[in-house]
Enzyme design. Structure first.
Site, PDB file in Angstrom:
ATOM      1  N   LYS A 114     161.675  18.426  -7.041  1.00 15.62           N
ATOM      2  CA  LYS A 114     161.220  18.769  -5.693  1.00 15.62           C
ATOM      3  C   LYS A 114     160.616  20.171  -5.698  1.00 15.62           C
ATOM      4  O   LYS A 114     161.318  21.170  -5.760  1.00 15.62           O
ATOM      5  CB  LYS A 114     162.368  18.712  -4.674  1.00 15.62           C
ATOM      6  CG  LYS A 114     161.762  18.608  -3.261  1.00 15.62           C
ATOM      7  CD  LYS A 114     162.537  19.279  -2.184  1.00 15.62           C
ATOM      8  CE  LYS A 114     162.404  20.749  -2.048  1.00 15.62           C
ATOM      9  NZ  LYS A 114     161.114  21.243  -1.547  1.00 15.62           N
ATOM     10  N   GLU A 136     169.475  29.748 -10.419  1.00 16.80           N
ATOM     11  CA  GLU A 136     168.716  30.956 -10.773  1.00 16.80           C
ATOM     12  C   GLU A 136     168.254  31.581  -9.469  1.00 16.80           C
ATOM     13  O   GLU A 136     167.378  31.049  -8.797  1.00 16.80           O
ATOM     14  CB  GLU A 136     167.489  30.609 -11.635  1.00 16.80           C
ATOM     15  CG  GLU A 136     167.806  30.010 -12.980  1.00 16.80           C
ATOM     16  CD  GLU A 136     168.441  30.983 -13.941  1.00 16.80           C
ATOM     17  OE1 GLU A 136     168.564  32.183 -13.604  1.00 16.80           O
ATOM     18  OE2 GLU A 136     168.849  30.533 -15.018  1.00 16.80           O
ATOM     19  N   CYS A 144     161.448  37.050  -9.345  1.00 18.12           N
ATOM     20  CA  CYS A 144     162.892  37.243  -9.157  1.00 18.12           C
ATOM     21  C   CYS A 144     163.375  38.469  -9.906  1.00 18.12           C
ATOM     22  O   CYS A 144     164.264  39.170  -9.442  1.00 18.12           O
ATOM     23  CB  CYS A 144     163.633  36.006  -9.621  1.00 18.12           C
ATOM     24  SG  CYS A 144     163.168  35.495 -11.260  1.00 18.12           S
ATOM     25  N   GLU A 188     166.637  41.842  -1.550  1.00 13.98           N
ATOM     26  CA  GLU A 188     165.453  41.403  -2.277  1.00 13.98           C
ATOM     27  C   GLU A 188     164.289  41.276  -1.295  1.00 13.98           C
ATOM     28  O   GLU A 188     164.394  40.574  -0.297  1.00 13.98           O
ATOM     29  CB  GLU A 188     165.713  40.049  -2.935  1.00 13.98           C
ATOM     30  CG  GLU A 188     164.537  39.585  -3.748  1.00 13.98           C
ATOM     31  CD  GLU A 188     164.800  38.262  -4.428  1.00 13.98           C
ATOM     32  OE1 GLU A 188     165.314  37.342  -3.760  1.00 13.98           O
ATOM     33  OE2 GLU A 188     164.491  38.150  -5.618  1.00 13.98           O
TER      34      GLU A 188
HETATM   35  P1  NAD Z   1     164.164  29.032  -1.168  1.00 16.81           P
HETATM   36  O1  NAD Z   1     165.601  29.014  -1.530  1.00 16.81           O
HETATM   37  O2  NAD Z   1     163.806  29.140   0.266  1.00 16.81           O
HETATM   38  O3  NAD Z   1     163.462  27.680  -1.672  1.00 16.81           O
HETATM   39  C1  NAD Z   1     163.544  27.262  -2.997  1.00 16.81           C
HETATM   40  C2  NAD Z   1     163.497  25.747  -3.036  1.00 16.81           C
HETATM   41  O4  NAD Z   1     164.635  25.239  -2.344  1.00 16.81           O
HETATM   42  C3  NAD Z   1     162.266  25.154  -2.336  1.00 16.81           C
HETATM   43  O5  NAD Z   1     161.842  24.014  -3.045  1.00 16.81           O
HETATM   44  C4  NAD Z   1     162.832  24.756  -0.981  1.00 16.81           C
HETATM   45  O6  NAD Z   1     162.134  23.698  -0.369  1.00 16.81           O
HETATM   46  C5  NAD Z   1     164.227  24.307  -1.375  1.00 16.81           C
HETATM   47  N1  NAD Z   1     165.181  24.315  -0.255  1.00 16.81           N
HETATM   48  C6  NAD Z   1     165.173  25.115   0.839  1.00 16.81           C
HETATM   49  N2  NAD Z   1     166.222  24.780   1.648  1.00 16.81           N
HETATM   50  C7  NAD Z   1     166.892  23.776   1.035  1.00 16.81           C
HETATM   51  C8  NAD Z   1     168.059  23.028   1.354  1.00 16.81           C
HETATM   52  N3  NAD Z   1     168.732  23.220   2.491  1.00 16.81           N
HETATM   53  N4  NAD Z   1     168.481  22.088   0.482  1.00 16.81           N
HETATM   54  C9  NAD Z   1     167.818  21.874  -0.667  1.00 16.81           C
HETATM   55  N5  NAD Z   1     166.687  22.534  -1.023  1.00 16.81           N
HETATM   56  C10 NAD Z   1     166.234  23.482  -0.173  1.00 16.81           C
HETATM   57  O7  NAD Z   1     163.487  30.158  -2.034  1.00 16.81           O
HETATM   58  P2  NAD Z   1     161.927  30.539  -2.064  1.00 16.81           P
HETATM   59  O8  NAD Z   1     161.654  31.363  -0.870  1.00 16.81           O
HETATM   60  O9  NAD Z   1     161.080  29.344  -2.310  1.00 16.81           O
HETATM   61  O10 NAD Z   1     161.869  31.413  -3.402  1.00 16.81           O
HETATM   62  C11 NAD Z   1     162.178  32.727  -3.423  1.00 16.81           C
HETATM   63  C12 NAD Z   1     163.558  32.933  -4.012  1.00 16.81           C
HETATM   64  O11 NAD Z   1     163.643  32.368  -5.328  1.00 16.81           O
HETATM   65  C13 NAD Z   1     163.852  34.399  -4.218  1.00 16.81           C
HETATM   66  O12 NAD Z   1     165.170  34.696  -3.805  1.00 16.81           O
HETATM   67  C14 NAD Z   1     163.726  34.598  -5.715  1.00 16.81           C
HETATM   68  O13 NAD Z   1     164.407  35.653  -6.252  1.00 16.81           O
HETATM   69  C15 NAD Z   1     164.212  33.304  -6.240  1.00 16.81           C
HETATM   70  N6  NAD Z   1     163.723  33.087  -7.606  1.00 16.81           N
HETATM   71  C16 NAD Z   1     164.602  33.199  -8.646  1.00 16.81           C
HETATM   72  C17 NAD Z   1     164.163  33.030  -9.963  1.00 16.81           C
HETATM   73  C18 NAD Z   1     165.103  33.132 -11.126  1.00 16.81           C
HETATM   74  O14 NAD Z   1     164.795  32.611 -12.183  1.00 16.81           O
HETATM   75  N7  NAD Z   1     166.243  33.766 -10.976  1.00 16.81           N
HETATM   76  C19 NAD Z   1     162.814  32.754 -10.207  1.00 16.81           C
HETATM   77  C20 NAD Z   1     161.954  32.654  -9.122  1.00 16.81           C
HETATM   78  C21 NAD Z   1     162.421  32.814  -7.827  1.00 16.81           C
END
Ligand code: NAD
Length: 495
Positions: free
Chosen positions: A185, A261, A295, A396
């Site tokens: 997804k 992650e 991230c 962040e």
């Molecule tokens: P997010 O958590 O909003 O979304 C990530 C994914 O989760 C998306 O596909 C989203 O549709 C899905 N999602 C959202 N709500 C959900 C729910 N209730 N149930 C299941 N899935 C759901 O994060 P974002 O805004 O897309 O990404 C930014 C975040 O990702 C930042 O905090 C960043 O640090 C982190 N990130 C971490 C790494 C790493 O490797 N540590 C790498 C990249 C990004």
């Protein structure tokens, strides 16, 4: 490098991929896909909801239990994965163009930081696929006892928008190598390259149902995947907020396992004896690469008092020269933020920095020069005299905003560096090897880079301490996250 502006984007088939078939979502929903550099729509992608996710999970379950994939040996799976990697590599321009148009990152960064590494990760795990080894155990008594590493089953891979191709490959590589099947997804903001990856997987010879792709909203498609009792594992990259929901969903369903992650507030520690040219450049790219939407962005730079003023001055001068603009122009260093909404969030943090008394040294506003007025562009922003308790030092931001701070000695540097809930990465800049090693031991983060930053290799694990996550992506440690260990005992007759 290819001139991206001369390429024509090749969008994927805009349907869900379930059981090897391109299908319309049951409820017929769509997601608007916007080019954040122009504010204009690119296309409408399909939006999966719970019934689609259920079909995808059932297809993945069938492919895992009954399909040829489950019966293939590791090396045979590795061969399919290698073809998948080769296909992605051969179409990297095509993928990078779509990624750049959809995410706002520069074509150059899409190529070298997203699509290229994604293909390399698939290739790396194609090699490891034949190496899911067990061991013979020296137990007491008349037994032959050994372990087998078996695939976990059906994996729900939920990925964010900042590195859509690469992070999908970080999940697909080890999951497929281990013999799992996957429902992927992507983020609702960047669904296109995941759909393209689904097409390539079929072309590479992945049997139907082994990889299913269901773009959709987090609280619909994502939540349905997290709550589905036939999903054995969730491999998630994204925010801590969503991770907490996934933990609740796992607890409320089948105790599915999780790799998380999450975010970071990674510090870079600069000492007066460091190679200052290298440190300035690495601190600059540490925060502004991929528009700060990383991230492991080095979003806090801690500089020893003796070096603070000249160092920060050089960093600010470099930031002022940064070329912001058309992501497809090869000269551009920073493209557009992923969306208007995200840009507003980052501007909110910038306001909080000013209100809490940090010194705005450069940037701090939307970039509206020329054509950039149409898109979600921000000025590269550097704050000085940031206090460790300020929001811009604790939370962040996930944008091009750097917090610079001063320290007097190693103890203070460590206290500030370790003083957030996160623990993803850290950088140390010094020529004093002993000091660097002591700091590397005492920094609470999953990665420490000494006299370098943002270095990645598929052989090196990546992941966080504390609220930055559970488990590891990349390397053989990632493979462990998609397998489970079985101990087999055979009683031997007396000889
Ligand atoms: P997010 O958590 O909003 O979304 C990530 C994914 O989760 C998306 O596909 C989203 O549709 C899905 N999602 C959202 N709500 C959900 C729910 N209730 N149930 C299941 N899935 C759901 O994060 P974002 O805004 O897309 O990404 C930014 C975040 O990702 C930042 O905090 C960043 O640090 C982190 N990130 C971490 C790494 C790493 O490797 N540590 C790498 C990249 C990004």
């Amino acid at each position: 490098m290819t001139d991206a502006r001369a390429l024509t984007p090749r969008l994927p088939t805009l349907r869900l991929l379930i059981d090897g078939q391109h299908v319309e979502p049951v409820e017929g929903g769509t997601l608007p896909v916007i080019n954040p550099a122009t504010g204009e729509p690119l296309c409408e992608a399909p939006a999966a909801t719970a019934p689609d996710v259920d079909r995808a999970v059932r297809a993945a379950r069938r492919a895992f239990e009954e399909g040829p994939w489950a019966r293939l040996g590791g090396r045979a799976r590795g061969n399919v994965l290698r073809r998948f990697a080769e296909l992605l590599s051969s179409r990297r321009d095509e993928f990078a163009l779509v990624e750049s148009l959809n995410n706002g990152k520069t074509f150059r960064q899409a190529l070298s930081g997203d699509v290229g590494p994604g293909a390399a990760t698939l290739a790396y795990f194609s090699e490891l696929a034949g190496h899911c080894l067990g061991e013979v155990l020296p137990v007491d008594g008349p037994f032959h006892t050994y372990t087998r590493r078996e695939p976990l089953g059906v994996v729900g891979a939920i990925v964010p928008w900042n590195y859509p191709t690469c992070l999908a490959c970080w999940k697909l590589g080890p999951a497929l190598a281990a013999g799992c099947t996957v429902v992927l997804k992507p983020s609702e903001l960047t669904p296109l390259t995941a759909l393209k990856l689904g097409e390539l997987a079929l072309e590479a010879g992945l049997p139907p149902g082994v990889l299913n792709v269901v773009p959709g909203l987090g609280d619909q498609a994502g939540e349905a995947l997290a709550r589905h009792p036939e999903v054995d594992k969730l491999s998630f990259t994204g925010s801590g907020r969503t991770a907490r929901r996934l933990l609740q969903a796992s607890a409320a369903s089948n105790l599915k396992k999780l790799t998380l992650e999450l975010g970071g507030k990674s510090p870079q520690l600069v000492f007066p004896d460091a190679d200052m040219d290298a440190a300035v450049e690495a601190c600059f790219w540490g925060i502004f690469s991929n528009k700060g939407e990383i991230c492991n962005a080095g979003s806090r730079v801690l500089v020893h008092r003796d070096a603070y003023e000249p160092f920060v001055e050089r960093l600010v001068a470099r930031a002022r020269k940064m070329v912001v603009g058309d992501p497809l122009d090869a000269r551009t260093e920073m493209g557009a933020q992923v969306s208007e909404k995200h840009l507003m969030t980052v501007l909110g943090y910038i306001r909080s920095g000013v209100e809490q008394g940090a010194r705005l040294l450069t940037g701090g506003a939307r970039d509206t020069g020329g054509d950039r007025a149409r898109g979600a562009f921000l000025q590269p922003t550097v704050f000085g005299d940031v206090g460790p308790g300020m929001r811009i030092a604790q939370e962040e931001i996930f944008g091009p905003v750097l917090a610079c701070m001063r320290f007097d000695d190693d103890a203070e540097a460590l206290e500030v560096a370790n003083g957030t809930p996160f623990g993803l990465a850290a950088g140390v800049w010094t020529r004093d090897v002993a000091r660097a090693q002591v700091l590397a031991q005492r920094l609470r983060s999953g990665v420490v880079w000494i006299n370098c930053y943002n270095e990645f290799d598929d052989a090196a694990p990546f992941g966080g301490f504390r609220e930055s996550g559970w488990g590891r992506d990349l390397s053989h440690h990632a493979l462990d996250g998609y397998t489970q260990v079985k101990a087999v005992w055979t009683k031997l007759p007396p000889v």
